[in-house]
Design a protein around this motif. Structure first.
Motif: not given
Length: 490
Positions: A286-291, A375-380, A399-413
């Motif tokens: 709801l937060r990224w798709a609002r407005n 209008f555009v329907n939301p997608v990930v 429109v959102a993108v899903l990006v998996p990460f392995a550990d916290e250092d990768e998340a920060v990078r």
């Protein structure tokens, strides 16, 4: 006593068509601009832009008004802002209606985030106008005994240029801070959403803000360029895309003007191990798709620890059923239209391009969109390399993108692997750890476990291509103040 209903207001737009120059309502002498309701595709009004000569008149009026407004007492400036806030509260239903019919923001969201939030910021700015910011540096012995103080003086005439997505709030963030600081203003709204701001000109007059202190003009690139490069303008404040922000910075540079630029973002939403990914799914989407995703701080890069991906996607399928696209006057709708057909086409091009780059739609809302409206329907979208265009560039749509990460250092990078740095959200079972992690993120705002709303006393702005300077709070007011050192012998 009668109560205004949504039905009464669903086709209402402000009737003001004039510019505001030197305290007067003035018909525009420039080209015509059509105001369009993006949910119905109907032209709701035709207004005339300012001519270049009228921009000169507005700037000259602000320049004439500056000495008296700068010399006005803090109490006088505060009272003027409070009178304006009183009027906005009195007209809050119609302000919300104007935004619904001009931007396409769903009514329930418009009432809270587009109107109530803006008025609360204006009230805070009125209070901040009373503050004495003078700093006593004390005595200094060399070469002779002296004493110093640092004072803050109004910078002068400010050009305030707003984006289309939050026409009231973005205007208040700028002119409220500038007026509280003792500056005078020429306000230029997006030509895509002119009506709400033109109406503000009438409210400025009704609130008895002195003539010339705040002027409203309208126009496209020619008007904007003339305003930002005008020799009598001292500061430029702009909210919009980083591409236009770079042009404005270049235009202002010729006159060595100070600039405040609140630009784009590609903000990450980081889910660390141990959080309730399923329980968070609904609020995250709801937060990224609002407005309609038309927000610079939309948290549309979903960085999810690989151990949580399946749980998050599973819960998100149900969470997506809470997203409803359609008529913004329907109180069950939470996603309205894109602002114009060209923008809808741009958003769709990112979706098509992501699929061509090897991505796949992992979440979507498949309910048919209305026949009319942009209008555009939301997608990930998942499966994209982090270098992909849809991952790196601001889409400004649902429109959102899903990006998996392995550990916290990768998340920060990954979080920092972007030209932008406006905002970030970190979900963690350990709040203290989340606060510490914020220091590693190149983001002007970091929310931990969802944080809260946009506080009127906290700064907003970003790193990199997300802008220059800060808006809101004390930091926002100081963008419109010059520092002056005063020293005397003792």
């Amino acid at each position: 006593m009668t109560t205004t209903t949504d039905t009464d207001l669903r086709h209402w737009v402000p009737g003001v068509r004039d510019l505001t120059i030197d305290g007067n309502a003035v018909p525009g002498a420039g080209s015509e601009i059509e105001a369009v309701n993006p949910a119905t595709e109907q032209v709701t009004a035709t207004v005339a832009a300012a001519s270049v000569a009228q921009v000169d008149e507005a700037v000259a009026a602000a320049r004439r008004a500056f000495p008296a407004w700068a010399a006005a007492s803090p109490a006088e400036r505060s009272a003027a802002l409070n009178r304006l806030a009183d009027l906005m509260e009195r007209h809050s239903e119609r302000l919300a209606a104007a935004i619904v019919n001009e931007v396409g923001t769903p009514i329930a969201f418009a009432e809270i985030m587009q109107v109530r939030l803006g008025i609360s910021h204006l009230r805070w700015q009125a209070e901040a106008a009373l503050h004495d910011r003078t700093v006593d540096l004390g005595e200094w012995p060399d070469p002779v005994p002296t004493r110093s103080e640092v004072a803050y003086r109004p910078a002068g005439v400010v050009a305030c240029i707003t984006g289309y997505n939050y026409p009231l709030n973005l205007a208040i963030f700028k002119f409220g801070a500038a007026l509280a600081a003792g500056c005078t203003v020429v306000l230029l709204p997006s030509p895509r959403t002119p009506l709400t701001t033109l109406w503000l000109g009438e409210l400025f007059r009704e609130a008895e803000i002195p003539a010339g202190v705040i002027n409203v003009v309208l126009g496209g690139p020619e008007v904007g360029q003339h305003l930002t490069s005008h020799p009598l303008v001292d500061r430029v404040s702009f909210t919009g895309s980083d591409a236009i922000g770079a042009k404005i910075m270049k235009q202002a540079a010729a006159g060595l003007k100070g600039v405040t630029l609140e630009l784009g973002g590609k903000s990450p939403n980081i889910l660390l191990p141990g959080v309730d990914a399923a329980g968070l799914a609904k609020d995250i989407h709801l937060r990224w798709a609002r407005n309609g995703g038309q927000g610079c701080a939309a948290l549309a890069r979903l960085l999810v620890h690989e151990s949580l991906v399946d749980e998050f996607l599973g819960a998100s399928k149900e969470a997506f059923t809470a997203l409803k696209v359609g008529d913004p006057w329907d109180r069950s709708v939470n996603i309205g239209p894109m602002i114009r057909p060209d923008h809808r086409a741009r958003v769709q091009s990112y979706i098509d391009g992501a699929l061509a780059d090897g991505g796949e739609i992992v979440l979507s809302l498949d309910t048919p969109v209305p026949d009319r409206g942009y209008f555009v329907n939301p997608v990930v979208i998942g499966g994209l390399p982090h270098s992909a265009r849809a991952v790196q560039e601001e889409i400004f749509g649902p429109v959102a993108v899903l990006v998996p990460f392995a550990d916290e250092d990768e998340a920060v990078r990954l979080a920092n692997d972007t030209a932008y740095g406006l905002a970030a959200n970190v979900f963690t079972p350990d709040v203290a750890h989340g606060r510490a992690l914020a220091a590693r993120l190149r983001s002007g705002t970091v929310w931990v476990n969802g944080g809260g709303n946009m506080r009127p006393d906290a700064p907003f702005g970003g790193f990199g291509r997300s802008g220059v300077g800060r808006e809101i709070g004390e930091w926002g007011i100081r963008e419109y103040l010059e520092v002056q050192h005063v020293q005397w012998r003792v």
